[in-house]
Design an enzyme around this catalytic site. Structure first.
Site, mmCIF file in Angstrom:
data_model
loop_
_atom_site.group_PDB
_atom_site.id
_atom_site.type_symbol
_atom_site.label_atom_id
_atom_site.label_comp_id
_atom_site.label_asym_id
_atom_site.label_seq_id
_atom_site.Cartn_x
_atom_site.Cartn_y
_atom_site.Cartn_z
ATOM 1 N N ASP A 233 0.827 -1.202 0.000
ATOM 2 C CA ASP A 233 0.000 0.000 0.000
ATOM 3 C C ASP A 233 0.866 1.258 0.000
ATOM 4 O O ASP A 233 0.602 2.211 -0.742
ATOM 5 C CB ASP A 233 -0.923 -0.006 1.220
ATOM 6 C CG ASP A 233 -1.801 1.234 1.282
ATOM 7 O OD1 ASP A 233 -2.692 1.376 0.423
ATOM 8 O OD2 ASP A 233 -1.590 2.062 2.190
ATOM 9 N N LYS A 237 1.395 4.230 -3.052
ATOM 10 C CA LYS A 237 1.292 5.668 -2.832
ATOM 11 C C LYS A 237 2.577 6.383 -3.257
ATOM 12 O O LYS A 237 2.528 7.479 -3.831
ATOM 13 C CB LYS A 237 0.975 5.936 -1.363
ATOM 14 C CG LYS A 237 -0.414 5.452 -0.955
ATOM 15 C CD LYS A 237 -0.659 5.538 0.534
ATOM 16 C CE LYS A 237 -2.044 5.024 0.889
ATOM 17 N NZ LYS A 237 -2.305 5.024 2.356
#
Length: 377
Positions: A233, A237
């Site tokens: 994750d 980003k």
């Protein structure tokens, strides 16, 4: 009941895909808004409804959207939805697809909507952090036929930091000519919660397995915490932000988030575990190694934080555990599942620009989606 009427030059015709936690909150915020949005289409994973201007379109009351969707017998067909929105564009109106899902399959359809002149707003990270070839297609640099209409815009504030103004801040810095030197931060609300509680700068403390179990129980992790602890994750980003900085950073990540140097916190022996409950039961057997790192950091007057770093000058993009002094903002300013991101640039140097706040949750994520929608008015 007739379809809502809004002046053509002002109305934004919105089709919403995904009405889970974020999608439901987004619907509440949009319906309560005083701005001229016309709910044109709505899809969940099984059904869809259209609310158009043609005589064969079904009209429904936006405030009763749940009942209307439950009563629909129309299966989801994104091609039909795209054509319906494209028709609005051909009529000189404005249309937008709001994708509140995390579906890669839906993300892969974005160029088709954009090429038809339909705007795309989404918190879905998949499209913006995947393979470079697809990303170039997404931003209109991947070749192919010339679109017959002005291409739609894509807006993705909520892909990084939920409702925090991280994407827009970086865009403003870059587009006004500032030179980004480094971006670093705690990008994961889950990792923030875990290490805020696990590593305080003092010797000892709660075990790593216990704090992960608490995070899962409190709803801060994915159903399987491995999906947080693998660092993917954060890598996604970092990919999204890196690709905004300059073309040289784009070339560093040909395979998107898979090209990011990412430290996984999943013990090698547990990588084959398939479900979250089994992982939580097995994790205590591996507490000693990370506890040793915590003790070493405490002796140095530091805390451990799982951070993402984009070093533009050194051409490095990485995610992993780092030590920071107990006086550092990453140690003193975080609480709960907060995110904090520092932008080091020519203008913001030696003191960086800092964005901090709640980086997870349906309400703030939906707010980020709404803020993007408002940019299109």
């Amino acid at each position: 009941m007739s379809c809502p009427t809004v002046p053509i030059h002002k109305a934004l015709h919105v089709a919403v895909v995904g009405v889970g936690l974020v999608g439901r909150e987004f619907m509440s915020q949009m319906i309560a808004s005083r701005y001229p949005f016309v709910l044109t289409g709505l899809c969940n994973s099984k059904r869809m409804i259209l609310n158009g201007s043609r005589s064969d379109d079904q009209c429904f009351n936006p405030s009763r959207w749940e009942d209307a969707l439950a009563a629909s017998n129309t299966p989801v067909d994104l091609a039909i939805l795209r054509d319906a929105l494209a028709q609005f564009v051909k009529e000189g109106k404005r249309a937008v697809l709001v994708d509140n899902t995390a579906s890669e399959d839906i993300a892969l359809t974005y160029p088709q909507f954009l090429d038809a002149g339909v705007h795309v707003v989404t918190p879905n990270k998949k499209a913006f952090s995947g393979e470079q070839d697809y990303y170039l297609r997404l931003i209109g640099q991947g070749g192919g036929a010339t679109a017959p209409v002005v291409r739609g815009r894509f807006l993705n504030e909520s892909t990084v930091g939920a409702g925090l103004p991280i994407v827009s801040t970086l865009r403003d810095l870059v587009e006004t000519g500032d030179k980004i030197k480094k971006i670093e931060g705690v990008f994961s609300g889950t990792m923030s919660y875990i290490f805020n509680n696990f590593s305080t700068g003092e010797p000892g403390g709660i075990s790593f397995s216990d704090v992960v179990a608490q995070a899962k129980q409190n709803g801060y992790t994915e159903p399987n915490p491995m999906d947080d602890l693998n660092g993917a994750d954060v890598a996604r980003k970092l990919t999204i932000l890196s690709r905004m900085v300059d073309p040289s950073m784009l070339a560093l990540l040909p395979h998107g988030y898979k090209s990011v140097d990412t430290q996984s916190l999943i013990p090698l022996e547990l990588e084959s575990v398939k479900d979250g409950d089994t992982f939580i039961r097995c994790l205590p057997g591996f507490d000693a190694e990370i506890a040793k790192k915590r003790e070493e950091a405490a002796i140095e007057g530091c805390v451990l934080r799982y951070v993402g770093i984009i070093d533009v000058e050194k051409k490095v993009v990485k995610a992993g555990l780092e030590k920071y002094p107990k006086t550092h903002a990453f140690a003193t300013s975080l609480g709960g599942s907060d995110n904090i991101i520092m932008f080091h640039s020519e203008r913001y140097s030696p003191r960086p620009l800092i964005v901090q706040g709640a980086g997870a949750g349906a309400a703030v994520t939906a707010m980020g989606v709404m803020s993007d929608l408002l940019k299109l008015l």
